[in-house]
Write a protein that holds these residues in place. Structure first.
Motif, PDB file in Angstrom:
ATOM      1  N   ARG A 118       0.830  -1.209   0.000  1.00  0.00           N
ATOM      2  CA  ARG A 118       0.000   0.000   0.000  1.00  0.00           C
ATOM      3  C   ARG A 118       0.865   1.261   0.000  1.00  0.00           C
ATOM      4  N   GLU A 119       1.930   1.232   0.773  1.00  0.00           N
ATOM      5  CA  GLU A 119       2.831   2.392   0.805  1.00  0.00           C
ATOM      6  C   GLU A 119       3.504   2.588  -0.555  1.00  0.00           C
ATOM      7  N   LEU A 120       3.972   1.511  -1.144  1.00  0.00           N
ATOM      8  CA  LEU A 120       4.605   1.603  -2.459  1.00  0.00           C
ATOM      9  C   LEU A 120       3.614   2.086  -3.508  1.00  0.00           C
ATOM     10  N   GLN A 121       2.400   1.594  -3.460  1.00  0.00           N
ATOM     11  CA  GLN A 121       1.386   2.030  -4.411  1.00  0.00           C
ATOM     12  C   GLN A 121       1.100   3.525  -4.261  1.00  0.00           C
ATOM     13  N   GLY A 122       1.043   4.010  -3.040  1.00  0.00           N
ATOM     14  CA  GLY A 122       0.816   5.435  -2.811  1.00  0.00           C
ATOM     15  C   GLY A 122       1.944   6.297  -3.356  1.00  0.00           C
ATOM     16  N   LEU A 123       3.168   5.869  -3.108  1.00  0.00           N
ATOM     17  CA  LEU A 123       4.321   6.616  -3.627  1.00  0.00           C
ATOM     18  C   LEU A 123       4.365   6.568  -5.149  1.00  0.00           C
ATOM     19  N   SER A 124       4.014   5.423  -5.700  1.00  0.00           N
ATOM     20  CA  SER A 124       3.975   5.274  -7.152  1.00  0.00           C
ATOM     21  C   SER A 124       2.900   6.165  -7.762  1.00  0.00           C
ATOM     22  N   ALA A 125       1.760   6.270  -7.098  1.00  0.00           N
ATOM     23  CA  ALA A 125       0.678   7.140  -7.586  1.00  0.00           C
ATOM     24  C   ALA A 125       1.118   8.596  -7.586  1.00  0.00           C
ATOM     25  N   ASP A 126       1.852   9.008  -6.546  1.00  0.00           N
ATOM     26  CA  ASP A 126       2.374  10.377  -6.502  1.00  0.00           C
ATOM     27  C   ASP A 126       3.288  10.642  -7.699  1.00  0.00           C
ATOM     28  N   PHE A 127       4.128   9.660  -8.031  1.00  0.00           N
ATOM     29  CA  PHE A 127       5.026   9.792  -9.171  1.00  0.00           C
ATOM     30  C   PHE A 127       4.234   9.880 -10.473  1.00  0.00           C
ATOM     31  N   SER A 128       3.208   9.079 -10.583  1.00  0.00           N
ATOM     32  CA  SER A 128       2.412   9.009 -11.814  1.00  0.00           C
ATOM     33  C   SER A 128       1.634  10.286 -12.121  1.00  0.00           C
ATOM     34  N   THR A 129       1.378  11.099 -11.116  1.00  0.00           N
ATOM     35  CA  THR A 129       0.604  12.327 -11.344  1.00  0.00           C
ATOM     36  C   THR A 129       1.459  13.467 -11.896  1.00  0.00           C
ATOM     37  N   ALA A 130       2.775  13.307 -11.890  1.00  0.00           N
ATOM     38  CA  ALA A 130       3.649  14.364 -12.397  1.00  0.00           C
ATOM     39  C   ALA A 130       3.404  14.590 -13.884  1.00  0.00           C
ATOM     40  N   GLN A 131       3.448  15.842 -14.294  1.00  0.00           N
ATOM     41  CA  GLN A 131       3.203  16.202 -15.689  1.00  0.00           C
ATOM     42  C   GLN A 131       4.452  16.719 -16.402  1.00  0.00           C
ATOM     43  N   THR A 132       5.467  17.113 -15.632  1.00  0.00           N
ATOM     44  CA  THR A 132       6.699  17.645 -16.217  1.00  0.00           C
ATOM     45  C   THR A 132       7.898  16.936 -15.602  1.00  0.00           C
ATOM     46  N   ILE A 133       9.030  17.076 -16.258  1.00  0.00           N
ATOM     47  CA  ILE A 133      10.269  16.486 -15.745  1.00  0.00           C
ATOM     48  C   ILE A 133      10.565  17.024 -14.348  1.00  0.00           C
ATOM     49  N   ALA A 134      10.391  18.308 -14.139  1.00  0.00           N
ATOM     50  CA  ALA A 134      10.674  18.918 -12.837  1.00  0.00           C
ATOM     51  C   ALA A 134       9.781  18.333 -11.744  1.00  0.00           C
ATOM     52  N   GLN A 135       8.553  18.014 -12.075  1.00  0.00           N
ATOM     53  CA  GLN A 135       7.623  17.467 -11.085  1.00  0.00           C
ATOM     54  C   GLN A 135       7.925  16.012 -10.731  1.00  0.00           C
ATOM     55  N   LEU A 136       8.743  15.340 -11.497  1.00  0.00           N
ATOM     56  CA  LEU A 136       9.095  13.945 -11.222  1.00  0.00           C
ATOM     57  C   LEU A 136      10.087  13.806 -10.074  1.00  0.00           C
ATOM     58  N   ASP A 137      10.875  14.824  -9.833  1.00  0.00           N
ATOM     59  CA  ASP A 137      12.012  14.721  -8.926  1.00  0.00           C
ATOM     60  C   ASP A 137      11.639  14.339  -7.492  1.00  0.00           C
ATOM     61  N   THR A 138      10.751  15.062  -6.858  1.00  0.00           N
ATOM     62  CA  THR A 138      10.423  14.800  -5.453  1.00  0.00           C
ATOM     63  C   THR A 138       9.795  13.426  -5.242  1.00  0.00           C
ATOM     64  N   PRO A 139       8.768  13.039  -6.017  1.00  0.00           N
ATOM     65  CA  PRO A 139       8.222  11.694  -5.806  1.00  0.00           C
ATOM     66  C   PRO A 139       9.198  10.585  -6.202  1.00  0.00           C
ATOM     67  N   LEU A 140      10.095  10.860  -7.130  1.00  0.00           N
ATOM     68  CA  LEU A 140      11.106   9.883  -7.525  1.00  0.00           C
ATOM     69  C   LEU A 140      12.060   9.609  -6.370  1.00  0.00           C
ATOM     70  N   ILE A 141      12.470  10.649  -5.682  1.00  0.00           N
ATOM     71  CA  ILE A 141      13.370  10.488  -4.537  1.00  0.00           C
ATOM     72  C   ILE A 141      12.661   9.726  -3.418  1.00  0.00           C
ATOM     73  N   ALA A 142      11.382   9.989  -3.215  1.00  0.00           N
ATOM     74  CA  ALA A 142      10.615   9.259  -2.204  1.00  0.00           C
ATOM     75  C   ALA A 142      10.542   7.770  -2.559  1.00  0.00           C
ATOM     76  N   LEU A 143      10.318   7.460  -3.840  1.00  0.00           N
ATOM     77  CA  LEU A 143      10.306   6.059  -4.280  1.00  0.00           C
ATOM     78  C   LEU A 143      11.669   5.397  -4.058  1.00  0.00           C
ATOM     79  N   ARG A 144      12.707   6.089  -4.445  1.00  0.00           N
ATOM     80  CA  ARG A 144      14.056   5.560  -4.285  1.00  0.00           C
ATOM     81  C   ARG A 144      14.355   5.250  -2.823  1.00  0.00           C
ATOM     82  N   ASP A 145      14.050   6.188  -1.948  1.00  0.00           N
ATOM     83  CA  ASP A 145      14.337   6.000  -0.528  1.00  0.00           C
ATOM     84  C   ASP A 145      13.518   4.858   0.062  1.00  0.00           C
TER      85      ASP A 145
END
Length: 109
Positions: A76-103
């Motif tokens: 459930r936690e991974l799915q939530g973080l993945s959903a945050d990443f999926s909502t990004a619309q620009t390259i700049a918006q990918l950065d924060t949720p990407l780091i959360a997924l990585r961590d």
């Protein structure tokens, strides 16, 4: 950003395919072919957010399956973080949720 994308893919593939009795998956393994830093670098340079999200989504599906799916706390936690990443619309918006997924993926290894 390319390094973070490659790391997310690596940790996901480790969860999915690495076992205690096998060699560890490394960045230069064949399984990483479509998820290497230079592949992501090209996609970032092109601004191809949709393909980046597709590649990360493929990895998240493998990782999610490896940890027992969305019916588990980790899932459930991974799915939530993945959903945050999926909502990004620009390259700049990918950065924060990407780091959360990585961590998160690093923490559950």
């Amino acid at each position: 950003m390319e390094l973070h994308l490659e790391t997310v893919a690596l940790f996901s593939l480790k969860l999915a395919y690495e076992s205690e009795d096998s060699s560890p998956i490394l960045r230069d393994d064949l399984v990483m072919g479509d998820y290497q830093r230079d592949v992501f670098e090209l996609l970032v340079r092109r601004g191809d957010v949709e393909t980046i999200k597709l590649k990360v989504d493929e990895c998240m599906g493998l990782a999610l399956n490896a940890i027992g799916g969305v019916d588990t706390v980790l899932g459930r936690e991974l799915q939530g973080l993945s959903a945050d990443f999926s909502t990004a619309q620009t390259i700049a918006q990918l950065d924060t949720p990407l780091i959360a997924l990585r961590d998160y993926l690093k923490a559950i290894q």
